[in-house]
Design an enzyme around this catalytic site. Sequence first.
Site, PDB file in Angstrom:
ATOM      1  N   CYS A 149      26.772  13.379  55.184  1.00 52.92           N
ATOM      2  CA  CYS A 149      27.832  14.108  55.268  1.00 52.92           C
ATOM      3  C   CYS A 149      26.866  14.998  54.417  1.00 52.92           C
ATOM      4  O   CYS A 149      25.593  15.236  54.142  1.00 52.92           O
ATOM      5  CB  CYS A 149      28.769  13.557  54.563  1.00 52.92           C
ATOM      6  N   ASP A 302      34.246  15.910  65.403  1.00 52.26           N
ATOM      7  CA  ASP A 302      34.014  15.481  63.769  1.00 52.26           C
ATOM      8  C   ASP A 302      35.270  16.837  63.453  1.00 52.26           C
ATOM      9  O   ASP A 302      34.656  18.064  63.480  1.00 52.26           O
ATOM     10  CB  ASP A 302      33.340  15.965  63.337  1.00 52.26           C
ATOM     11  N   HIS A 331      34.749  11.884  62.838  1.00 52.25           N
ATOM     12  CA  HIS A 331      33.851  12.356  61.817  1.00 52.25           C
ATOM     13  C   HIS A 331      33.374  10.610  61.449  1.00 52.25           C
ATOM     14  O   HIS A 331      32.248  10.014  61.191  1.00 52.25           O
ATOM     15  CB  HIS A 331      34.098  12.836  60.294  1.00 52.25           C
TER      16      HIS A 331
END
Length: 369
Positions: A149, A302, A331
């Site tokens: 991320c 996501d 995600h």
Amino acid sequence: MPTVPSPQAVLDRVRRDVERNALRARNGIKLVAGVDRPGVGLTPKDVVWQRGRTQLWHYRSDKVRYSPPLLVVFSLVSRSYILDLIPGNSFIEQLLDAGFDVYMVDWGEPDARDAQNRLEDYVDDYIPAAVERVRDISGADEVNLFGYCFGGDLSLLYAAHHPDAPVRSLTVLATPVDFTKMGPMADVFRGGLEVDDVLDEDGNVPPRVVVQGFKTLTPTAEVTRYVTLWEKLWSDEYVSAYQAMTGWSDDHIPFPGAAARETVQMLVRDNGMVTDRLTVGGDPVHLSDIRLPFLTVRADRDHIVPPDATAPLIDLVGSEDKHELRLPAGHMGLVVGRTAAKTTVPEIIGFIRTRSDETAPGPAVGQEG
């Protein structure tokens, strides 16, 4: 004509529904009472380096078969246990089982002492120091780098600003680069809201702001997840995973104020990754300078890092050996659950393996007791 179920089949279905409703009642009471919460982040590890709130973890293993070691750089705004959720459903476990010597940079919980941390502090100080510590412990000349991320953004900036760094390969997962596609949370800052307007008394962006920002991306998700929970509330395994994952999604950490200001200006307003307007420590930085073997992994469903925010990355890096893995997942589904176990992790393992050296099985070099 439709098939008419036999009396026995009807009785079996009624019996099953009665049993499941009893289990729903039991598990519902446990959820409300907050009991029997699963343990998270349980894979054994040692703290091998620390600076401020930041720690470098070395996961214990007697299965190491590949070199160089794998260094995971986590995000600045959430808890790292999503990568080591629960036993049997752990990204870290799978990496260890595959034979990697795994380390992780965990940023801890920033406080007032971290409010002045800039992106360059992480990119030019913390990450290089962690890389050197991994090399010291393992005896390896290089590391394989993995960014999760926003940790992927930090890894990209590090690799671009330090093109001669001792890194064998770079993998990033769910890493945004086009911040114009990050939804309402980015839109409010592009629209004029200043980071200073949301800072807490420590000078950091408080977790509640981050959590609320993510929730604005999917305003109906709260209702949907409760509907799904009711349908599967009878399953102990589902409830355990639900508690762990929803606990993580609401469990964020402060975002250091100075780094947040820089992120909003350079990455959100200037959209610096895409427009090539990046600076680190006063130096211009270009993703095209990244020449490492490269893998980007992104998810089509996501809602935290939308697919349009990750899409340009494969074309921005300058590597000739570069690959993109696009999956029908959310995600969290990239690192936990079926998609992770069957597709994400095996693909990542395959990519890193082919860029690693196989060694004799055994404990990690420099393994701590």
